[in-house]
Design a protein around this motif. Structure first.
Motif, PDB file in Angstrom:
ATOM      1  N   SER A  50       0.847  -1.184   0.000  1.00  0.00           N
ATOM      2  CA  SER A  50       0.000   0.000   0.000  1.00  0.00           C
ATOM      3  C   SER A  50       0.889   1.243   0.000  1.00  0.00           C
ATOM      4  N   THR A  51       0.275   2.391  -0.206  1.00  0.00           N
ATOM      5  CA  THR A  51       1.044   3.638  -0.199  1.00  0.00           C
ATOM      6  C   THR A  51       1.756   3.831   1.133  1.00  0.00           C
ATOM      7  N   ALA A  52       1.047   3.545   2.237  1.00  0.00           N
ATOM      8  CA  ALA A  52       1.645   3.702   3.567  1.00  0.00           C
ATOM      9  C   ALA A  52       2.778   2.708   3.776  1.00  0.00           C
ATOM     10  N   GLU A  53       2.593   1.461   3.323  1.00  0.00           N
ATOM     11  CA  GLU A  53       3.628   0.439   3.488  1.00  0.00           C
ATOM     12  C   GLU A  53       4.865   0.770   2.664  1.00  0.00           C
ATOM     13  N   ALA A  54       4.659   1.226   1.427  1.00  0.00           N
ATOM     14  CA  ALA A  54       5.795   1.572   0.578  1.00  0.00           C
ATOM     15  C   ALA A  54       6.574   2.749   1.144  1.00  0.00           C
ATOM     16  N   SER A  55       5.845   3.749   1.657  1.00  0.00           N
ATOM     17  CA  SER A  55       6.502   4.915   2.253  1.00  0.00           C
ATOM     18  C   SER A  55       7.342   4.503   3.460  1.00  0.00           C
ATOM     19  N   PHE A  56       6.762   3.661   4.322  1.00  0.00           N
ATOM     20  CA  PHE A  56       7.486   3.224   5.522  1.00  0.00           C
ATOM     21  C   PHE A  56       8.685   2.360   5.143  1.00  0.00           C
ATOM     22  N   TYR A  57       8.529   1.523   4.130  1.00  0.00           N
ATOM     23  CA  TYR A  57       9.627   0.666   3.683  1.00  0.00           C
ATOM     24  C   TYR A  57      10.842   1.499   3.288  1.00  0.00           C
ATOM     25  N   CYS A  71      12.101  -7.945   4.577  1.00  0.00           N
ATOM     26  CA  CYS A  71      11.224  -8.770   3.748  1.00  0.00           C
ATOM     27  C   CYS A  71       9.782  -8.339   3.999  1.00  0.00           C
ATOM     28  N   PRO A  72       9.095  -7.760   3.008  1.00  0.00           N
ATOM     29  CA  PRO A  72       7.705  -7.335   3.233  1.00  0.00           C
ATOM     30  C   PRO A  72       6.725  -8.494   3.110  1.00  0.00           C
ATOM     31  N   PHE A 103       6.322  -6.592   7.884  1.00  0.00           N
ATOM     32  CA  PHE A 103       7.743  -6.595   7.547  1.00  0.00           C
ATOM     33  C   PHE A 103       8.488  -7.541   8.487  1.00  0.00           C
ATOM     34  N   LEU A 104       9.412  -8.300   7.916  1.00  0.00           N
ATOM     35  CA  LEU A 104      10.298  -9.153   8.701  1.00  0.00           C
ATOM     36  C   LEU A 104      11.726  -8.679   8.468  1.00  0.00           C
ATOM     37  N   VAL A 105      12.422  -8.341   9.549  1.00  0.00           N
ATOM     38  CA  VAL A 105      13.803  -7.868   9.453  1.00  0.00           C
ATOM     39  C   VAL A 105      14.721  -9.046   9.771  1.00  0.00           C
TER      40      VAL A 105
END
Length: 234
Positions: A50-57, A71-72, A103-105
């Protein structure tokens, strides 16, 4: 002899009315003619993130350096498992099969999970999501993998995020302790030892290649989900 009565070939308007309101037989997808070009009906989605997920990534990507990787959208069943010795194995496995984490780091070199991140938007305030989130937190706590929850924002304070991630990394090192079988229990139970990671009974195996070819060792019976090995006593 009078002619036999013929079936009425005109069903009337009732079946048509029923189909209009969703009743009656519907065409089966298997009865549809195949694509004339032989192509499968798959298309690329535009909303993987999503837009929010991509921005946070993109915000946290620059914070991970070369030591960690992100890893999203990882399914819980890809990083967690239930030992088969558990009598309710399938029940607990089903509880996580259709759940994922945002997200998995992971360690960039070994790809071992270090902590997970849930990005909470307004949908997490719904009653069903609150219940789901509480369960997921319990799952991660049981597995010893830190879970960081972060509210969606227009602008993120990277210093604040850094403190949360540093704490998660510290907790991961201290909380993810193996399930150690007590010496008394081991002595009271003859046979192969129990796995110090997941508590499952280990299996005596023999190395087939490498410098230790021919040497005996104990491997976890949950392999490949658990790859713990122990030297076999001579």
């Amino acid at each position: 002899m009078p002619p036999s009565p013929q079936k009425n070939k005109n069903p009337g308007c009732l079946p048509g009315l029923l189909r209009m309101f969703g009743f009656g037989s519907q065409p089966d997808a298997r009865d549809q003619p195949p694509d004339p070009d032989g192509l499968l009906p798959y298309h690329l989605r535009d909303d993987f993130l999503s837009t929010a997920e991509a921005s946070f990534y993109h915000v946290i990507k620059g914070m991970m350096g070369s030591y960690l990787t992100i890893c999203p959208k990882v399914a819980l069943s890809e990083i967690l498992y239930v030992p088969r010795r558990n009598g309710s194995f399938q029940t607990f496995q089903n509880k996580i099969d259709r759940k994922r984490i945002d997200f998995l780091v992971c360690d960039a070199k070994t790809m071992r999970p270090r902590f997970a991140i849930e990005l909470d938007d307004s949908s997490h305030q719904r009653a069903d999501r609150i219940e789901r989130d509480a369960f997921v937190e319990q799952v991660f706590e049981a597995a010893g993998l830190p879970l960081v929850r972060i509210a969606v924002k227009n602008v993120y304070d990277t210093r604040e995020l850094g403190l949360l991630f540093k704490k998660a990394l510290g907790n991961g090192d201290s909380q993810q302790q193996p399930l150690v079988q007590s010496a008394a229990a081991s002595e009271a139970t003859p046979g192969p030892p129990f796995c110090p990671q997941c508590g499952e009974r280990m299996v005596l195996r023999e190395a087939r290649r490498g410098a230790n070819a021919g040497a005996s060792f104990y491997g976890c019976s949950n392999y490949p989900q658990c790859k713990t090995i122990l030297p076999a006593e001579v």
